[in-house]
Design an enzyme around this catalytic site. Structure first.
Site, mmCIF file in Angstrom:
data_model
loop_
_atom_site.group_PDB
_atom_site.id
_atom_site.type_symbol
_atom_site.label_atom_id
_atom_site.label_comp_id
_atom_site.label_asym_id
_atom_site.label_seq_id
_atom_site.Cartn_x
_atom_site.Cartn_y
_atom_site.Cartn_z
ATOM 1 N N ASP A 247 0.836 -1.203 0.000
ATOM 2 C CA ASP A 247 0.000 0.000 0.000
ATOM 3 C C ASP A 247 0.873 1.256 0.000
ATOM 4 O O ASP A 247 1.966 1.258 0.569
ATOM 5 C CB ASP A 247 -0.908 -0.019 1.245
ATOM 6 C CG ASP A 247 -2.079 0.952 1.116
ATOM 7 O OD1 ASP A 247 -2.347 1.419 -0.010
ATOM 8 O OD2 ASP A 247 -2.710 1.241 2.137
ATOM 9 N N ARG B 222 0.069 7.662 -2.721
ATOM 10 C CA ARG B 222 0.583 8.742 -1.862
ATOM 11 C C ARG B 222 2.039 9.054 -2.191
ATOM 12 O O ARG B 222 2.464 10.201 -2.200
ATOM 13 C CB ARG B 222 0.439 8.350 -0.384
ATOM 14 C CG ARG B 222 -0.956 8.608 0.152
ATOM 15 C CD ARG B 222 -1.169 7.910 1.455
ATOM 16 N NE ARG B 222 -1.368 6.489 1.272
ATOM 17 C CZ ARG B 222 -1.216 5.588 2.232
ATOM 18 N NH1 ARG B 222 -0.846 5.963 3.430
ATOM 19 N NH2 ARG B 222 -1.442 4.319 1.982
ATOM 20 N N SER C 96 -7.212 -5.899 -5.541
ATOM 21 C CA SER C 96 -8.314 -6.490 -4.786
ATOM 22 C C SER C 96 -9.594 -6.447 -5.617
ATOM 23 O O SER C 96 -9.687 -5.706 -6.597
ATOM 24 C CB SER C 96 -8.509 -5.731 -3.479
ATOM 25 O OG SER C 96 -9.054 -4.454 -3.742
ATOM 26 N N HIS D 117 2.737 3.325 -8.991
ATOM 27 C CA HIS D 117 2.573 1.888 -9.268
ATOM 28 C C HIS D 117 3.814 1.339 -9.983
ATOM 29 O O HIS D 117 4.282 0.246 -9.700
ATOM 30 C CB HIS D 117 1.332 1.641 -10.128
ATOM 31 C CG HIS D 117 0.039 1.991 -9.430
ATOM 32 N ND1 HIS D 117 -0.193 1.703 -8.109
ATOM 33 C CD2 HIS D 117 -1.096 2.601 -9.876
ATOM 34 C CE1 HIS D 117 -1.408 2.122 -7.764
ATOM 35 N NE2 HIS D 117 -1.967 2.680 -8.817
ATOM 36 N N LEU E 98 11.403 -20.564 -4.854
ATOM 37 C CA LEU E 98 10.400 -19.687 -4.244
ATOM 38 C C LEU E 98 9.137 -19.771 -5.095
ATOM 39 O O LEU E 98 9.213 -19.800 -6.320
ATOM 40 C CB LEU E 98 10.913 -18.240 -4.244
ATOM 41 C CG LEU E 98 9.915 -17.143 -3.835
ATOM 42 C CD1 LEU E 98 9.704 -17.155 -2.317
ATOM 43 C CD2 LEU E 98 10.412 -15.758 -4.264
HETATM 44 C C1 FPP Z 1 -1.596 0.066 -3.581
HETATM 45 O O1 FPP Z 1 -1.277 1.432 -3.539
HETATM 46 C C2 FPP Z 1 -1.092 -0.610 -4.779
HETATM 47 C C3 FPP Z 1 -1.848 -1.170 -5.786
HETATM 48 C C4 FPP Z 1 -3.320 -1.184 -5.750
HETATM 49 C C5 FPP Z 1 -1.231 -1.779 -6.990
HETATM 50 C C6 FPP Z 1 -0.013 -2.624 -6.790
HETATM 51 C C7 FPP Z 1 0.570 -2.993 -8.095
HETATM 52 C C8 FPP Z 1 1.884 -3.050 -8.394
HETATM 53 C C9 FPP Z 1 2.963 -2.739 -7.401
HETATM 54 C C10 FPP Z 1 2.270 -3.369 -9.784
HETATM 55 C C11 FPP Z 1 2.789 -4.668 -10.246
HETATM 56 C C12 FPP Z 1 2.828 -5.843 -9.375
HETATM 57 C C13 FPP Z 1 3.138 -7.135 -9.706
HETATM 58 C C14 FPP Z 1 3.092 -8.188 -8.670
HETATM 59 C C15 FPP Z 1 3.526 -7.577 -11.045
HETATM 60 P P1 FPP Z 1 -2.454 2.510 -3.523
HETATM 61 O O2 FPP Z 1 -2.725 2.905 -4.941
HETATM 62 O O3 FPP Z 1 -3.623 1.984 -2.787
HETATM 63 O O4 FPP Z 1 -1.767 3.685 -2.745
HETATM 64 P P2 FPP Z 1 -2.455 4.803 -1.823
HETATM 65 O O5 FPP Z 1 -3.008 4.081 -0.633
HETATM 66 O O6 FPP Z 1 -1.314 5.700 -1.471
HETATM 67 O O7 FPP Z 1 -3.497 5.474 -2.659
#
Ligand code: FPP
Length: 233
Positions: free
Chosen positions: A11, A15, A56, A28, A122
């Site tokens: 998470d 931000r 999610s 991201h 892994l």
């Molecule tokens: C949460 O931050 C992150 C996500 C919803 C996306 C995660 C995806 C990746 C890191 C990309 C690729 C991953 C793989 C495994 C190939 P947020 O957007 O909720 O952040 P915030 O809480 O600051 O708004």
């Protein structure tokens, strides 16, 4: 002791980008670098399973551009890391309500799962279009169908081990350590059943800043925990 299974709620990408006056997609993208760092750190430490809450069921409600950006990034990362995963003995698996994904992504997932199927250092599990309540409900429904098809006994109660065979994580040990970055203190409909006895590690560090040093800090914290599973010693 090194945890067998480490699971991460990643998470803070949005931000992190905001702090730099950049679009959320920038966060991201940088977050994908942290994914790579944590995979490497897991292999180095001897962790056997690493699961990542990547998208999610609730994330489908984000703006269309953000959803398609994450989908695109997911495909790019899968293509880019293909060789790297194989060379490092990392088996790739995707878990979640994958029926909601588009055909090209499903094809990429199937190809990468097949390509890394014999890797055994892994297992990397990407939880995509996943939610804990969805998982429990799909297990209940599959069990119901097995009863209707005569594959499960309608007259005797199912036990915990029997039920776990229906979860999307069947055969995978429960997480020993659950990490959440980004400062929130909640589980956000993640692995609800599976985290019954996980040790939790919460950190304010935003996901794009969560690299090897931070990962090792979490492992160190786990090392000092006493796991009693409800018993005295
Ligand atoms: C949460 O931050 C992150 C996500 C919803 C996306 C995660 C995806 C990746 C890191 C990309 C690729 C991953 C793989 C495994 C190939 P947020 O957007 O909720 O952040 P915030 O809480 O600051 O708004």
């Amino acid at each position: 002791m090194v945890p067998v299974h480490v699971s991460i709620i990643m998470d803070g990408n949005g931000r992190w980008a905001q702090q730099r006056h950049m679009p959320r997609s920038f966060g991201h993208k940088e977050g994908a670098e942290s994914v790579r760092a944590c995979i490497e750190a897991s292999v180095e430490a001897g962790v056997k399973y690493l699961s990542l809450y990547t998208f999610s069921e609730e994330n489908w409600n984000r703006p269309v551009e953000e959803v398609s950006g994450i989908m695109g990034l997911f495909r790019t990362v899968m293509a880019k890391e293909r060789k790297n995963l194989k060379e490092n003995g990392v088996r790739f698996r995707a878990i979640g309500n994958l029926s909601r994904l588009s055909k090209p992504i499903l094809d990429d997932i199937a190809a990468l799962e097949a390509y890394t199927a014999d890797c055994d250092k892994l297992t990397l599990m990407v939880l995509f279009s996943y939610s804990g309540k969805w998982d429990i409900m799909q297990a209940v429904n599959r069990y119901r169908r097995d009863i209707a098809d005569g594959k499960a006994d309608a007259d005797s109660d199912i036990d915990i081990t029997g039920f776990e065979k229906y979860l999307s994580t069947a055969g995978i040990p429960d997480p020993d350590l659950l990490i959440r970055t980004g400062g929130e203190l909640r589980i956000s409909n993640y692995l609800l059943w599976q985290c019954a006895y996980s040790e939790f590690y919460f950190t304010d560090v935003l996901w794009p800043d969560f690299r090897k040093t931070e990962f090792r800090k979490a492992l160190d914290s786990f090392e000092n925990r006493q796991r009693r599973y409800g018993e005295i010693n």
